[in-house]
Design a protein around this motif. Structure first.
Motif, PDB file in Angstrom:
ATOM      1  N   ILE A   1      -4.274   5.946  -8.802  1.00 19.28           N
ATOM      2  CA  ILE A   1      -4.364   6.548  -7.476  1.00 19.28           C
ATOM      3  C   ILE A   1      -5.565   7.863  -7.363  1.00 19.28           C
ATOM      4  CG2 ILE A   1      -2.247   7.266  -6.944  1.00 19.28           C
ATOM      5  CD1 ILE A   1      -2.373   5.363  -4.252  1.00 19.28           C
TER       6      ILE A   1
ATOM      7  N   VAL B   1      -7.029  -0.219  -7.882  1.00 16.51           N
ATOM      8  CA  VAL B   1      -5.360   0.925  -8.318  1.00 16.51           C
ATOM      9  C   VAL B   1      -4.746   1.214  -8.700  1.00 16.51           C
ATOM     10  CG1 VAL B   1      -5.915   3.008  -6.505  1.00 16.51           C
ATOM     11  CG2 VAL B   1      -7.950   1.440  -6.509  1.00 16.51           C
TER      12      VAL B   1
ATOM     13  N   LYS C   1      -0.447   2.388  -8.484  1.00 18.16           N
ATOM     14  CA  LYS C   1       0.352   3.921  -9.174  1.00 18.16           C
ATOM     15  C   LYS C   1       1.386   3.246  -9.766  1.00 18.16           C
ATOM     16  CE  LYS C   1       2.491   5.593  -4.727  1.00 18.16           C
ATOM     17  NZ  LYS C   1       2.667   5.548  -3.610  1.00 18.16           N
TER      18      LYS C   1
ATOM     19  N   SER D   1      -1.879  -1.221  -7.018  1.00 15.27           N
ATOM     20  CA  SER D   1      -1.478  -0.883  -5.101  1.00 15.27           C
ATOM     21  C   SER D   1      -2.414  -1.313  -4.788  1.00 15.27           C
ATOM     22  CB  SER D   1      -1.157   0.674  -4.879  1.00 15.27           C
ATOM     23  OG  SER D   1      -1.565   1.089  -4.129  1.00 15.27           O
TER      24      SER D   1
ATOM     25  N   LEU E   1      -8.819   8.956  -6.610  1.00 12.54           N
ATOM     26  CA  LEU E   1      -9.203   8.676  -4.689  1.00 12.54           C
ATOM     27  C   LEU E   1      -9.554   9.302  -4.402  1.00 12.54           C
ATOM     28  CD1 LEU E   1      -7.107   5.797  -4.131  1.00 12.54           C
ATOM     29  CD2 LEU E   1      -9.303   5.275  -4.916  1.00 12.54           C
TER      30      LEU E   1
END
Length: 85
Positions: A6, A28, A30, A35, A9
């Motif tokens: 994450i 993605v 986390k 996530s 991003l």
């Protein structure tokens, strides 16, 4: 399969480039767990179209299974009679 943490991003240009260049979504994570999913709009549109087509096919197969259909020749004959063709 494309997977990124994450924290990546923040680099939106890199994310866009990955999504545009691949024929699959970007997953993605986390803390090591899934996530989010990010995908190119064209990929998304194609995926939705394929799902809608599959749904229609399944509905049609269910109609055939339940004898909820009419023979094409019967339909044409009925239309010809109804409209004097």
């Amino acid at each position: 399969m494309n997977i990124i943490p994450i924290k990546e991003l923040k680099n939106t240009l890199k994310i866009e480039k990955i999504c545009k260049s691949s024929d699959s979504p970007l997953f993605v994570t986390k803390n090591g767990y899934g996530s989010l999913v990010i995908m190119d709009i064209d990929y998304y549109s194609n995926m939705i179209s394929e799902m809608e087509e599959a749904k229609l096919i399944l509905e049609a197969l269910e109609d055939v299974k339940n004898n909820k259909y009419r023979d094409g020749d019967e339909v044409i004959k009925g239309l010809e009679e109804k409209y004097g063709l």
